[in-house]
Scaffold this motif. Structure first.
Motif, mmCIF file in Angstrom:
data_model
loop_
_atom_site.group_PDB
_atom_site.id
_atom_site.type_symbol
_atom_site.label_atom_id
_atom_site.label_comp_id
_atom_site.label_asym_id
_atom_site.label_seq_id
_atom_site.Cartn_x
_atom_site.Cartn_y
_atom_site.Cartn_z
ATOM 1 N N UNK A 245 0.839 -1.196 -0.015
ATOM 2 C CA UNK A 245 -0.142 -0.087 0.156
ATOM 3 C C UNK A 245 1.117 1.258 0.004
ATOM 4 N N UNK A 246 0.784 2.200 -1.016
ATOM 5 C CA UNK A 246 1.469 3.193 -1.194
ATOM 6 C C UNK A 246 0.708 4.527 -0.386
ATOM 7 N N UNK A 247 1.077 5.415 -0.009
ATOM 8 C CA UNK A 247 0.531 6.578 0.587
ATOM 9 C C UNK A 247 1.115 7.817 -0.014
ATOM 10 N N UNK A 248 0.343 8.926 -0.209
ATOM 11 C CA UNK A 248 0.670 10.136 -0.646
ATOM 12 C C UNK A 248 0.259 11.081 0.209
ATOM 13 N N UNK A 249 1.051 11.723 1.109
ATOM 14 C CA UNK A 249 0.780 12.553 1.808
ATOM 15 C C UNK A 249 0.817 14.089 1.435
ATOM 16 N N UNK A 250 -0.135 14.970 1.544
ATOM 17 C CA UNK A 250 -0.206 16.338 1.018
ATOM 18 C C UNK A 250 -0.018 17.291 2.106
ATOM 19 N N UNK A 251 0.580 18.373 1.654
ATOM 20 C CA UNK A 251 0.860 19.528 2.750
ATOM 21 C C UNK A 251 0.761 20.780 2.146
ATOM 22 N N UNK A 252 0.630 22.075 2.910
ATOM 23 C CA UNK A 252 0.409 23.152 2.603
ATOM 24 C C UNK A 252 -0.807 23.789 1.838
ATOM 25 N N UNK A 253 -1.607 22.749 1.209
ATOM 26 C CA UNK A 253 -2.965 22.898 0.699
ATOM 27 C C UNK A 253 -3.723 21.747 1.113
ATOM 28 N N UNK A 254 -4.972 21.916 1.335
ATOM 29 C CA UNK A 254 -5.978 20.904 1.787
ATOM 30 C C UNK A 254 -6.080 20.089 0.607
ATOM 31 N N UNK A 255 -5.862 18.577 0.687
ATOM 32 C CA UNK A 255 -5.999 17.641 -0.299
ATOM 33 C C UNK A 255 -7.362 17.596 -1.195
ATOM 34 N N UNK A 256 -8.337 18.163 -0.359
ATOM 35 C CA UNK A 256 -9.809 18.030 -0.971
ATOM 36 C C UNK A 256 -9.977 18.886 -2.279
ATOM 37 N N UNK A 257 -8.773 19.791 -2.264
ATOM 38 C CA UNK A 257 -8.980 20.684 -3.742
ATOM 39 C C UNK A 257 -8.412 20.282 -4.847
ATOM 40 N N UNK A 258 -7.843 18.991 -4.720
ATOM 41 C CA UNK A 258 -7.237 18.376 -5.828
ATOM 42 C C UNK A 258 -7.905 16.848 -6.320
ATOM 43 N N UNK A 259 -7.864 16.858 -7.685
ATOM 44 C CA UNK A 259 -8.007 15.489 -8.055
ATOM 45 C C UNK A 259 -6.523 14.819 -7.742
ATOM 46 N N UNK A 260 -6.653 13.528 -7.645
ATOM 47 C CA UNK A 260 -5.125 12.995 -7.246
ATOM 48 C C UNK A 260 -5.025 11.641 -8.098
ATOM 49 N N UNK A 261 -3.831 11.438 -8.589
ATOM 50 C CA UNK A 261 -3.430 10.469 -9.690
ATOM 51 C C UNK A 261 -2.284 9.654 -9.097
ATOM 52 N N UNK A 262 -2.039 8.592 -9.524
ATOM 53 C CA UNK A 262 -0.676 7.761 -9.322
ATOM 54 C C UNK A 262 -0.171 7.416 -10.915
ATOM 55 N N UNK A 263 0.871 7.691 -10.826
ATOM 56 C CA UNK A 263 1.702 7.333 -12.141
ATOM 57 C C UNK A 263 2.779 6.355 -11.803
ATOM 58 N N UNK A 264 3.394 5.738 -12.840
ATOM 59 C CA UNK A 264 4.701 5.080 -12.548
ATOM 60 C C UNK A 264 5.553 5.086 -13.815
ATOM 61 N N UNK A 265 6.708 4.826 -13.410
ATOM 62 C CA UNK A 265 7.831 4.856 -14.470
ATOM 63 C C UNK A 265 8.735 3.976 -14.160
ATOM 64 N N UNK A 266 9.020 2.934 -15.273
ATOM 65 C CA UNK A 266 9.918 1.830 -15.274
ATOM 66 C C UNK A 266 11.260 2.271 -15.767
ATOM 67 N N UNK A 267 12.350 1.717 -15.564
ATOM 68 C CA UNK A 267 13.635 2.094 -16.214
ATOM 69 C C UNK A 267 13.826 2.215 -17.696
ATOM 70 N N UNK A 268 14.083 3.062 -18.141
ATOM 71 C CA UNK A 268 13.906 3.238 -19.716
ATOM 72 C C UNK A 268 12.679 3.597 -20.406
ATOM 73 N N UNK A 269 11.669 3.655 -19.604
ATOM 74 C CA UNK A 269 10.195 4.088 -20.189
ATOM 75 C C UNK A 269 9.548 5.329 -19.686
ATOM 76 N N UNK A 270 8.563 5.809 -20.392
ATOM 77 C CA UNK A 270 8.044 6.954 -19.950
ATOM 78 C C UNK A 270 7.293 6.881 -18.712
ATOM 79 N N UNK A 271 6.659 8.077 -18.291
ATOM 80 C CA UNK A 271 5.676 8.018 -17.375
ATOM 81 C C UNK A 271 4.201 7.544 -17.524
ATOM 82 N N UNK A 272 3.790 6.386 -16.978
ATOM 83 C CA UNK A 272 2.600 5.839 -17.191
ATOM 84 C C UNK A 272 1.607 6.105 -16.235
ATOM 85 N N UNK A 273 0.445 6.458 -16.756
ATOM 86 C CA UNK A 273 -0.898 6.517 -15.953
ATOM 87 C C UNK A 273 -1.264 5.127 -15.049
#
Length: 123
Positions: free
Chosen positions: A19-47
């Protein structure tokens, strides 16, 4: 501007869960749509997955559908990515990203990114 910090990555065997977590600070998380992306070695960033402001709408990449679940806890300013039945091809650096306006799936649409957390799945 929102600041994002990912955690929870690691080295696991195929079939395991993380389970990955992403903690937000300085602004409330509720103001944002949130996404996860990933990037494997030698590849572009993937949704990977996206969740809307309240958590009622989610969307996944076909490669993770049925195995990964994105969720959020706005009270804790945290978004999660539950990853089950991990495969070696899931190995990548995983990033969370925030957008104020829409649940885009293209990484170029996002201005706010965390530093990433490494996930390695061994066969």
């Amino acid at each position: 501007q929102v600041q994002l910090v990912e955690s929870g990555g690691g080295l696991v065997q195929a079939g395991a869960s993380l389970r990955l977590s992403c903690a937000a600070s300085r602004r409330p998380l509720s103001s944002y749509v949130m996404s996860w992306f990933r990037q494997a070695p030698g590849k572009g960033r993937e949704f990977v997955a996206v969740i809307n402001w309240g958590g009622g709408v989610t969307h996944y990449a076909d490669s993770v559908k049925g195995r990964f679940t994105i969720s959020r806890d706005n009270a804790r300013n945290t978004v999660y990515l539950q990853m089950n039945s991990l495969k070696p091809e899931d190995t990548a650096v995983y990033y969370c990203a925030a957008h104020t306006s829409y649940y885009y799936t293209a990484p170029s649409e996002y201005n706010y990114w965390g530093q990433g957390t490494q996930v390695t799945v061994s066969s």
